[in-house]
Design a protein around this motif. Structure first.
Motif, short mmCIF file in Angstrom:
data_model
loop_
_atom_site.label_atom_id
_atom_site.label_comp_id
_atom_site.label_asym_id
_atom_site.label_seq_id
_atom_site.Cartn_x
_atom_site.Cartn_y
_atom_site.Cartn_z
N ASP A 22 82.77 -15.90 -9.81
CA ASP A 22 82.54 -14.46 -9.73
C ASP A 22 82.68 -13.77 -11.10
O ASP A 22 82.83 -12.56 -11.17
CB ASP A 22 83.48 -13.82 -8.72
CG ASP A 22 84.95 -14.09 -9.01
OD1 ASP A 22 85.24 -14.80 -9.99
OD2 ASP A 22 85.79 -13.58 -8.26
N ASN A 23 82.61 -14.55 -12.18
CA ASN A 23 82.71 -14.04 -13.55
C ASN A 23 83.98 -13.23 -13.76
O ASN A 23 83.98 -12.24 -14.48
CB ASN A 23 81.48 -13.20 -13.92
CG ASN A 23 80.33 -14.04 -14.34
OD1 ASN A 23 80.50 -15.02 -15.06
ND2 ASN A 23 79.15 -13.69 -13.89
N SER A 24 85.07 -13.65 -13.14
CA SER A 24 86.31 -12.88 -13.25
C SER A 24 87.25 -13.49 -14.28
O SER A 24 87.29 -14.70 -14.49
CB SER A 24 87.01 -12.80 -11.89
OG SER A 24 87.44 -14.08 -11.49
N VAL A 25 87.99 -12.62 -14.91
CA VAL A 25 89.04 -13.00 -15.84
C VAL A 25 90.32 -12.35 -15.29
O VAL A 25 90.42 -11.13 -15.22
CB VAL A 25 88.75 -12.49 -17.26
CG1 VAL A 25 89.87 -12.84 -18.21
CG2 VAL A 25 87.42 -13.03 -17.76
N THR A 26 91.28 -13.18 -14.87
CA THR A 26 92.50 -12.71 -14.26
C THR A 26 93.66 -12.86 -15.25
O THR A 26 93.82 -13.90 -15.86
CB THR A 26 92.82 -13.51 -12.98
OG1 THR A 26 91.70 -13.43 -12.11
CG2 THR A 26 94.04 -12.98 -12.29
N GLY A 86 92.73 -8.06 -13.16
CA GLY A 86 91.81 -8.65 -14.12
C GLY A 86 90.56 -7.80 -14.27
O GLY A 86 90.54 -6.63 -13.92
N PHE A 87 89.50 -8.44 -14.77
CA PHE A 87 88.23 -7.74 -14.95
C PHE A 87 87.09 -8.72 -14.77
O PHE A 87 87.29 -9.93 -14.75
CB PHE A 87 88.15 -7.05 -16.32
CG PHE A 87 88.19 -7.98 -17.50
CD1 PHE A 87 87.01 -8.44 -18.08
CD2 PHE A 87 89.39 -8.40 -18.05
CE1 PHE A 87 87.04 -9.29 -19.17
CE2 PHE A 87 89.43 -9.25 -19.14
CZ PHE A 87 88.25 -9.69 -19.69
N GLU A 88 85.89 -8.17 -14.64
CA GLU A 88 84.69 -8.97 -14.47
C GLU A 88 83.93 -8.96 -15.79
O GLU A 88 83.55 -7.90 -16.28
CB GLU A 88 83.83 -8.39 -13.35
CG GLU A 88 82.62 -9.19 -13.03
CD GLU A 88 81.83 -8.59 -11.88
OE1 GLU A 88 81.03 -9.32 -11.29
OE2 GLU A 88 82.01 -7.39 -11.60
N SER A 89 83.71 -10.13 -16.37
CA SER A 89 83.02 -10.23 -17.65
C SER A 89 81.55 -10.61 -17.40
O SER A 89 81.26 -11.72 -16.97
CB SER A 89 83.69 -11.29 -18.53
OG SER A 89 83.03 -11.40 -19.75
N LEU A 90 80.65 -9.68 -17.68
CA LEU A 90 79.23 -9.92 -17.47
C LEU A 90 78.47 -10.16 -18.76
O LEU A 90 77.39 -10.74 -18.75
CB LEU A 90 78.62 -8.75 -16.70
CG LEU A 90 79.20 -8.54 -15.30
CD1 LEU A 90 78.61 -7.29 -14.67
CD2 LEU A 90 78.95 -9.75 -14.43
N ASN A 91 78.98 -9.69 -19.87
CA ASN A 91 78.30 -9.88 -21.15
C ASN A 91 79.35 -10.08 -22.24
O ASN A 91 79.91 -9.09 -22.73
CB ASN A 91 77.43 -8.67 -21.48
CG ASN A 91 76.58 -8.90 -22.69
OD1 ASN A 91 76.41 -10.02 -23.14
ND2 ASN A 91 76.05 -7.83 -23.24
N ALA A 95 80.83 -18.20 -17.70
CA ALA A 95 80.19 -19.50 -17.89
C ALA A 95 79.80 -19.71 -19.36
O ALA A 95 79.98 -20.80 -19.90
CB ALA A 95 78.96 -19.63 -16.99
N LYS A 96 79.32 -18.68 -20.01
CA LYS A 96 78.94 -18.76 -21.43
C LYS A 96 80.17 -19.02 -22.29
O LYS A 96 80.15 -19.86 -23.21
CB LYS A 96 78.24 -17.47 -21.85
CG LYS A 96 78.03 -17.31 -23.34
CD LYS A 96 76.99 -18.24 -23.88
CE LYS A 96 76.68 -17.86 -25.33
NZ LYS A 96 76.32 -18.99 -26.13
#
Length: 142
Positions: A22-26, A86-91, A95-96
């Motif tokens: 889910d592109n999350s950073v906790t 946490g937050f959601e990292s989209l850019n 995965a990158k």
């Protein structure tokens, strides 16, 4: 070598868990408390800016960075289901980041150490450290 051990000892409880699903950073609890101490408790919703630092070849994030132009920022959120922050990292995506760090098994959540750094302008940011070599993919097989 001794400096690396001292840095690890000081930051052993400051880490993030990165989840590709889910592109999350906790944040770890201690890291979140440290972020609150460094950035202060603001009345505004805290926003996270994720970036790459070529000098250290690491990704990092900063809280409440003022920008003149519209920029991709993420909200720090509380997840009531898992009782974490946490937050959601989209850019860039999680995965990158994990691909650039050479993590071979990035389909499962990955725990990475975070250190506090200071920019030349005196602004604090948080650097997501590269994992130990045994947790990365072997470049010879690619």
């Amino acid at each position: 070598m001794l400096q690396k051990i001292i840095t690890w000892w000081r930051n052993r409880h400051n880490f993030v868990i990165m989840d590709v699903g889910d592109n999350s950073v906790t944040f770890s609890r201690r890291l979140f408390r440290h972020i609150k101490n460094v950035c202060g408790e603001a009345d505004v919703q805290p926003k996270v800016f994720v970036f790459y630092t070529p000098a250290t070849k690491c990704y990092g994030f900063a809280i409440n960075v003022p920008f003149d132009q519209p920029t991709q920022l993420a909200d720090i959120q509380y997840n009531s289901k898992h009782k974490c922050i946490g937050f959601e990292s989209l850019n860039p995506t999680v995965a990158k980041i994990l691909y650039d760090y050479g993590v071979s098994r990035f389909l499962k959540p990955c725990k990475l150490t975070v250190t506090t750094q200071v920019t030349p302008q005196g602004r604090a940011y948080f650097q997501i450290e590269r994992p130990h070599e045994k947790y990365t993919r072997n470049d010879t097989s690619l």
